[in-house]
Enzyme design. Sequence first.
Site, PDB file in Angstrom:
ATOM      1  N   ASP A 183       1.187  19.454  18.717  1.00 24.60           N
ATOM      2  CA  ASP A 183       1.843  20.674  19.189  1.00 24.60           C
ATOM      3  C   ASP A 183       2.331  21.519  18.022  1.00 24.60           C
ATOM      4  O   ASP A 183       1.599  21.704  17.060  1.00 24.60           O
ATOM      5  CB  ASP A 183       2.946  20.314  20.175  1.00 24.60           C
ATOM      6  CG  ASP A 183       2.373  19.717  21.466  1.00 24.60           C
ATOM      7  OD1 ASP A 183       1.174  19.920  21.725  1.00 24.60           O
ATOM      8  OD2 ASP A 183       3.114  19.023  22.187  1.00 24.60           O
ATOM      9  N   LYS A 224      -3.950  10.781   5.084  1.00 21.96           N
ATOM     10  CA  LYS A 224      -3.370  10.034   6.189  1.00 21.96           C
ATOM     11  C   LYS A 224      -2.288  10.915   6.813  1.00 21.96           C
ATOM     12  O   LYS A 224      -1.092  10.677   6.649  1.00 21.96           O
ATOM     13  CB  LYS A 224      -2.747   8.711   5.724  1.00 21.96           C
ATOM     14  CG  LYS A 224      -3.699   7.800   4.929  1.00 21.96           C
ATOM     15  CD  LYS A 224      -3.439   7.913   3.456  1.00 21.96           C
ATOM     16  CE  LYS A 224      -4.099   6.844   2.619  1.00 21.96           C
ATOM     17  NZ  LYS A 224      -5.515   6.661   2.784  1.00 21.96           N
ATOM     18  N   LYS A 253       3.252   4.444  -1.163  1.00 23.50           N
ATOM     19  CA  LYS A 253       3.365   5.360  -2.295  1.00 23.50           C
ATOM     20  C   LYS A 253       4.687   6.106  -2.150  1.00 23.50           C
ATOM     21  O   LYS A 253       4.799   7.045  -1.350  1.00 23.50           O
ATOM     22  CB  LYS A 253       2.211   6.355  -2.346  1.00 23.50           C
ATOM     23  CG  LYS A 253       0.855   5.732  -2.679  1.00 23.50           C
ATOM     24  CD  LYS A 253       0.104   5.323  -1.452  1.00 23.50           C
ATOM     25  CE  LYS A 253      -1.287   4.797  -1.785  1.00 23.50           C
ATOM     26  NZ  LYS A 253      -1.993   4.278  -0.596  1.00 23.50           N
ATOM     27  N   ASP A 282      17.003   9.853  -8.633  1.00 22.07           N
ATOM     28  CA  ASP A 282      18.426  10.232  -8.653  1.00 22.07           C
ATOM     29  C   ASP A 282      19.052  10.517  -7.298  1.00 22.07           C
ATOM     30  O   ASP A 282      20.018  11.279  -7.232  1.00 22.07           O
ATOM     31  CB  ASP A 282      18.633  11.482  -9.513  1.00 22.07           C
ATOM     32  CG  ASP A 282      18.661  11.178 -11.001  1.00 22.07           C
ATOM     33  OD1 ASP A 282      18.714   9.989 -11.358  1.00 22.07           O
ATOM     34  OD2 ASP A 282      18.628  12.125 -11.792  1.00 22.07           O
ATOM     35  N   HIS A 308      -9.093  11.175   1.489  1.00 20.88           N
ATOM     36  CA  HIS A 308      -8.162  10.053   1.405  1.00 20.88           C
ATOM     37  C   HIS A 308      -6.900  10.308   2.214  1.00 20.88           C
ATOM     38  O   HIS A 308      -5.926   9.556   2.129  1.00 20.88           O
ATOM     39  CB  HIS A 308      -7.805   9.818  -0.074  1.00 20.88           C
ATOM     40  CG  HIS A 308      -7.245   8.480  -0.380  1.00 20.88           C
ATOM     41  ND1 HIS A 308      -5.956   8.289  -0.836  1.00 20.88           N
ATOM     42  CD2 HIS A 308      -7.792   7.249  -0.312  1.00 20.88           C
ATOM     43  CE1 HIS A 308      -5.740   7.002  -1.026  1.00 20.88           C
ATOM     44  NE2 HIS A 308      -6.826   6.343  -0.720  1.00 20.88           N
ATOM     45  N   HIS A 361       0.812  -1.215   0.000  1.00 19.73           N
ATOM     46  CA  HIS A 361       0.000   0.000   0.000  1.00 19.73           C
ATOM     47  C   HIS A 361       0.846   1.266   0.000  1.00 19.73           C
ATOM     48  O   HIS A 361       0.321   2.377   0.052  1.00 19.73           O
ATOM     49  CB  HIS A 361      -0.916  -0.027   1.245  1.00 19.73           C
ATOM     50  CG  HIS A 361      -2.055   0.935   1.191  1.00 19.73           C
ATOM     51  ND1 HIS A 361      -2.205   1.969   2.105  1.00 19.73           N
ATOM     52  CD2 HIS A 361      -3.112   1.033   0.345  1.00 19.73           C
ATOM     53  CE1 HIS A 361      -3.297   2.649   1.821  1.00 19.73           C
ATOM     54  NE2 HIS A 361      -3.870   2.106   0.773  1.00 19.73           N
TER      55      HIS A 361
END
Length: 411
Positions: free
Chosen positions: A317, A312, A124, A129, A310, A122
């Site tokens: 603080d 996450k 991404k 380089d 979508h 899952h």
Amino acid sequence: MKNTSARGLARSRWVPGNRVSLLENGEEFFPRVFEAVRRAQREVIIETFILYEDKVGTELHACLCSAARRGVRVDVLIDGFGSPNLSEAFIDGMASAGVRLRVFDPGHSILGQRLNLLRRMHRKIVVVDDACAFVGGINFSADQLLDFGDTAKQDYAVELNGPIVQVIRRFAAHAIAADKKAQSVRSLRPGPSEPQPESAGRAGGHARAGEAEVCLVTRDNWRHTNNIERHYRVAIRSARHRVVIANAYFFPGYRLIQDMRNASRRGVDVRLILQGEPDIPIVRVAARMLYHHLLLAGVSIFEYCERPMHAKVALTDDCWSTVGSSNLDPLSLALNLEANVVVHDQAFNRALSERLERMSSHCKRIEAADLGKWSSWRLVRSLVVFHLLRWYPSWIAWLPHHAPRVTPLGH
């Protein structure tokens, strides 16, 4: 002031001297990635859960093929469940250009149903380089763009420059190793001599690019089973003023729920931004089973109603932040392969806070009255759910535990 307790979690794993830029939705993310790939001179590595053959996937395809034809080594790893329908022409076009395309646990369909539901790749991640890296929750699909319409996803990623890029590159290179037999083991059970994302605190040889300390935090099904959850819990327990969590699929375990409740009871402003218009309806039903427990402890809950969320991301603080692929649900916390970056930097924390404040203007605040009367059935149901959460990390480990394959695609 820095969250010293959170910084103390595996102190040697933090990499200083980085610049971290927040990217919101595909409008900011895709142009930055495509431009980085067009500038690539040596190597491009991409891991993504979803790659669709739409206008976004087609542009990525063109960028990668062009890079491969000019001699850049290009490796792409997609997930077999998330990216099941790429055409032969799309795949063979990559292979002909020299792109190394692989699929994580391709699985098979029975009567049109894909059965490889568990333990998905899952993550991404994009690395170009050793110069820049991207980590977040944004897939390569047109539904991450606002012009997709009412079901376009609200999401975030980060672009990173500095010594942390070498750490991310080393992790991604092992995860997408050319030897598929070795990969089927390494992706789940890396040996002690292999570099690990949280043991690579020394990324020498890369010039400082900014002031942010960054840690790459991953979870797998062998040695790093709860690292992302652990970072969340330490940050929440250490928070003094505020906790803001924006998460698409919210159904965390008992301990994480208790940490939020305890933080609120000691005076911390704990805010949750969850889906009000979910892409999967059961998501809202599951999350709402927890609302009473959280509201009674003083946690503020907001539902984002503009379109499917979508995201996450989280912050505490004025210094701690995280952006990545991991939801706060059983799949992400106990089954899937995930990757987040945790950032210690006041400027980035402030930038993320401003974006979440803007998103909050499209939210509905949930009050206890919105949930209906507190019936005996609701009490029993909530108690059962609440205590099931206490044990799911233990019993979910008994689910099928095969070693997923990484299979090359194309001729």
